[in-house]
Design an enzyme around this catalytic site. Structure first.
Site, PDB file in Angstrom:
ATOM      1  CE  LYS A  41      -4.410   0.739   0.332  1.00 26.32           C
ATOM      2  NZ  LYS A  41      -5.623   0.077  -0.112  1.00 26.32           N
ATOM      3  N   GLY A  58     -25.051   1.668   3.439  1.00 31.34           N
ATOM      4  CA  GLY A  58     -24.073   2.523   2.343  1.00 31.34           C
ATOM      5  C   GLY A  58     -24.722   1.994   1.138  1.00 31.34           C
ATOM      6  N   GLY A  72     -23.634   3.422  -2.138  1.00 26.72           N
ATOM      7  CA  GLY A  72     -22.619   4.061  -2.933  1.00 26.72           C
ATOM      8  C   GLY A  72     -22.558   3.040  -4.206  1.00 26.72           C
ATOM      9  CB  VAL A 123     -19.790  -1.824  -3.334  1.00 26.15           C
ATOM     10  CG1 VAL A 123     -20.345  -3.238  -3.083  1.00 26.15           C
ATOM     11  CG2 VAL A 123     -18.591  -1.452  -3.819  1.00 26.15           C
TER      12      VAL A 123
HETATM   13  P1  NAD Z   1     -18.842   4.605  -2.001  1.00 24.70           P
HETATM   14  O1  NAD Z   1     -18.100   5.949  -1.533  1.00 24.70           O
HETATM   15  O2  NAD Z   1     -19.224   4.817  -3.511  1.00 24.70           O
HETATM   16  O3  NAD Z   1     -20.318   4.614  -1.338  1.00 24.70           O
HETATM   17  C1  NAD Z   1     -20.208   4.477   0.113  1.00 24.70           C
HETATM   18  C2  NAD Z   1     -21.750   5.180   0.718  1.00 24.70           C
HETATM   19  O4  NAD Z   1     -21.767   5.006   1.904  1.00 24.70           O
HETATM   20  C3  NAD Z   1     -21.921   6.383   0.050  1.00 24.70           C
HETATM   21  O5  NAD Z   1     -22.922   6.350  -0.429  1.00 24.70           O
HETATM   22  C4  NAD Z   1     -22.207   7.148   1.351  1.00 24.70           C
HETATM   23  O6  NAD Z   1     -22.832   8.165   1.447  1.00 24.70           O
HETATM   24  C5  NAD Z   1     -22.500   5.941   2.573  1.00 24.70           C
HETATM   25  N1  NAD Z   1     -22.083   6.249   3.796  1.00 24.70           N
HETATM   26  C6  NAD Z   1     -20.975   6.952   4.350  1.00 24.70           C
HETATM   27  N2  NAD Z   1     -21.035   7.008   5.796  1.00 24.70           N
HETATM   28  C7  NAD Z   1     -22.350   6.393   5.965  1.00 24.70           C
HETATM   29  C8  NAD Z   1     -22.990   5.983   7.034  1.00 24.70           C
HETATM   30  N3  NAD Z   1     -22.416   6.241   8.483  1.00 24.70           N
HETATM   31  N4  NAD Z   1     -24.178   5.350   7.221  1.00 24.70           N
HETATM   32  C9  NAD Z   1     -24.462   4.921   5.955  1.00 24.70           C
HETATM   33  N5  NAD Z   1     -24.096   5.340   4.853  1.00 24.70           N
HETATM   34  C10 NAD Z   1     -22.902   6.059   4.778  1.00 24.70           C
HETATM   35  O7  NAD Z   1     -17.943   3.679  -1.740  1.00 24.70           O
HETATM   36  P2  NAD Z   1     -17.951   2.129  -2.520  1.00 24.70           P
HETATM   37  O8  NAD Z   1     -16.960   2.223  -3.553  1.00 24.70           O
HETATM   38  O9  NAD Z   1     -19.211   1.816  -2.501  1.00 24.70           O
HETATM   39  O10 NAD Z   1     -17.458   1.254  -1.367  1.00 24.70           O
HETATM   40  C11 NAD Z   1     -17.980   0.877  -0.216  1.00 24.70           C
HETATM   41  C12 NAD Z   1     -17.102   0.270   0.761  1.00 24.70           C
HETATM   42  O11 NAD Z   1     -16.413  -1.039   0.222  1.00 24.70           O
HETATM   43  C13 NAD Z   1     -15.827   0.869   1.345  1.00 24.70           C
HETATM   44  O12 NAD Z   1     -15.617   0.555   2.644  1.00 24.70           O
HETATM   45  C14 NAD Z   1     -14.763   0.254   0.315  1.00 24.70           C
HETATM   46  O13 NAD Z   1     -13.357   0.574   0.992  1.00 24.70           O
HETATM   47  C15 NAD Z   1     -15.046  -0.946   0.292  1.00 24.70           C
HETATM   48  N6  NAD Z   1     -14.597  -1.702  -0.806  1.00 24.70           N
HETATM   49  C16 NAD Z   1     -14.993  -0.920  -2.237  1.00 24.70           C
HETATM   50  C17 NAD Z   1     -14.475  -1.825  -3.293  1.00 24.70           C
HETATM   51  C18 NAD Z   1     -14.942  -1.195  -4.558  1.00 24.70           C
HETATM   52  O14 NAD Z   1     -14.764  -1.851  -5.673  1.00 24.70           O
HETATM   53  N7  NAD Z   1     -15.551  -0.010  -4.793  1.00 24.70           N
HETATM   54  C19 NAD Z   1     -13.762  -2.784  -3.349  1.00 24.70           C
HETATM   55  C20 NAD Z   1     -13.497  -3.404  -2.030  1.00 24.70           C
HETATM   56  C21 NAD Z   1     -13.818  -2.529  -0.874  1.00 24.70           C
END
Ligand code: NAD
Length: 350
Positions: free
Chosen positions: A78, A177, A179, A181
């Site tokens: 990382k 959440g 977002g 995913v």
């Molecule tokens: P994102 O930022 O697109 O979505 C996160 C969502 O969570 C947002 O809609 C945000 O408004 C919401 N959120 C934030 N705080 C919150 C809370 N307290 N209560 C409810 N909702 C809340 O992120 P993502 O890409 O969807 O990733 C989600 C998680 O998965 C992260 O922890 C990320 O590290 C992990 N992850 C993502 C990927 C990927 O391919 N995107 C891969 C591995 C792990």
């Protein structure tokens, strides 16, 4: 945050600095035994250099375990860049970072992470080819990894639910959440006949899920304790700790967020309460598989095959946990360390 003192120290810690651009950070190679240490670049504000270092070391170890259990020919690493206090030129800073990656001669493979984007990695690409997470070419892996991550989480959830004796159809899943995913996951769950309870700090996202999938909306502060069979954390890390675990009504936790457990002890607490925890880095590896495929030149079909294989990899962890009376998060760590150690021994023999 997970246990800040890693059980296994990293192979190499490389401080990086370029006063001209304001670059200051660190690249941590936790392990290169299975291949180049792959893991994203975080661009974040830290209170101290010690906090920055601790974050990088912890994240690099997590990547090594995730990549090992995803059966990728990659080690784990990382990089972390500290947000400059004053104004800075992002292009110059990313270029300097790219030169630092290039100087490692392929031992480290970077990609985007929290605070960095495809645009940043495209700048980094100008200085090094040891970077992934760029825009996808037609029919090739790459681009947004989120649909792949969501697919792996969905398939893992299906397997874990079956282990508890049920299909997803008719079960209620609390998704925290919505977002990149979370939204994809909701679609898959809806199509599989699951009922949804959702929360997002962004009310528009929750309302969209209610409209599209008939989800019931709860306040963000109420999602952990929502009446549901499964809890799917897809927002932030550290959501399950000694205060929130006792509130959980679900019998299964399976979601995309990294570092779901605030500390390993919280996973033990889940197990004592009879909650099955599908370890985060086992189920959310779809994104890194996509990144690896892009870098290693695999086809999209090969990447998809590996994502579809997520339930088999989760089953191996759950079987090890059952056989050794271990909570699944500890079984996952053990299996990952064994794989990395075995690769080291094989390399010495070769
Ligand atoms: P994102 O930022 O697109 O979505 C996160 C969502 O969570 C947002 O809609 C945000 O408004 C919401 N959120 C934030 N705080 C919150 C809370 N307290 N209560 C409810 N909702 C809340 O992120 P993502 O890409 O969807 O990733 C989600 C998680 O998965 C992260 O922890 C990320 O590290 C992990 N992850 C993502 C990927 C990927 O391919 N995107 C891969 C591995 C792990």
């Amino acid at each position: 945050m997970n246990d800040p003192s890693p059980a296994h120290p990293p192979e190499t810690v490389i401080p990086i600095a370029d006063p001209a651009s304001g670059l200051r950070g660190v690249i941590v190679l936790h392990s290169t035994r299975l291949g180049p240490a792959a893991g994203g670049c975080r661009f974040w504000r830290y209170d101290s250099d010690a906090a920055m270092m601790a974050d990088a070391v912890r994240l690099a170890e997590g990547m090594a375990y995730k990549n090992a259990l995803a059966e990728l020919p990659l080690g784990g690493g990382k990089s972390v860049i500290a947000m400059p206090a004053g104004p800075f030129n992002r292009d110059a800073l990313m270029r300097a970072f790219g030169r630092a990656v290039e100087a490692l001669g392929g031992d480290y493979l970077t990609a985007e992470d929290v605070g960095t984007s495809v645009a940043d990695m495209t700048i980094v690409r100008g200085e090094t080819r040891h970077v992934a997470g760029l825009d996808a070419a037609e029919g090739k892996p790459g681009g947004d990894p989120s649909p792949w991550t969501a697919r792996g989480v969905f398939l893992a959830m299906q397997l874990a639910a079956r282990r508890l004796g049920s299909d997803l159809a008719g079960l209620t899943v609390a998704v925290q959440g919505l977002g990149h995913v979370g939204a994809h996951l909701c679609r898959d769950l809806h199509e599989a006949g699951a009922k949804l309870v959702v929360a997002d700090v962004d009310a528009d996202r929750a309302e969209a899920a209610a409209r599209e999938f008939g989800a019931r909306i709860v306040q963000p502060g109420d999602i952990v304790a929502a009446e549901a069979d499964i809890f799917a954390p897809c927002a932030l890390g550290g959501v399950l700790d000694s205060r929130s675990v006792p509130l959980l009504r679900a019998k299964l936790v399976c979601g995309a967020a990294n570092n779901v457990l605030a500390a390993p002890d919280d996973g033990d607490l889940l197990a004592r309460r009879g909650v099955l925890y599908a370890p985060d880095y086992v189920v959310n590896a779809g994104g890194i598989i996509n990144v690896a495929a892009e870098h290693l030149g695999w086809t999209a079909a090969e990447a998809a095959r590996r994502v579809e294989d997520t339930p088999r990899r989760l089953a191996a962890v759950l079987d090890l946990a059952d056989a050794n009376a271990l909570p699944p998060h500890r079984a996952a760590d053990r299996l990952a360390r064994q794989r990395i150690a075995r690769a080291g021994r094989e390399r010495k023999r070769a």
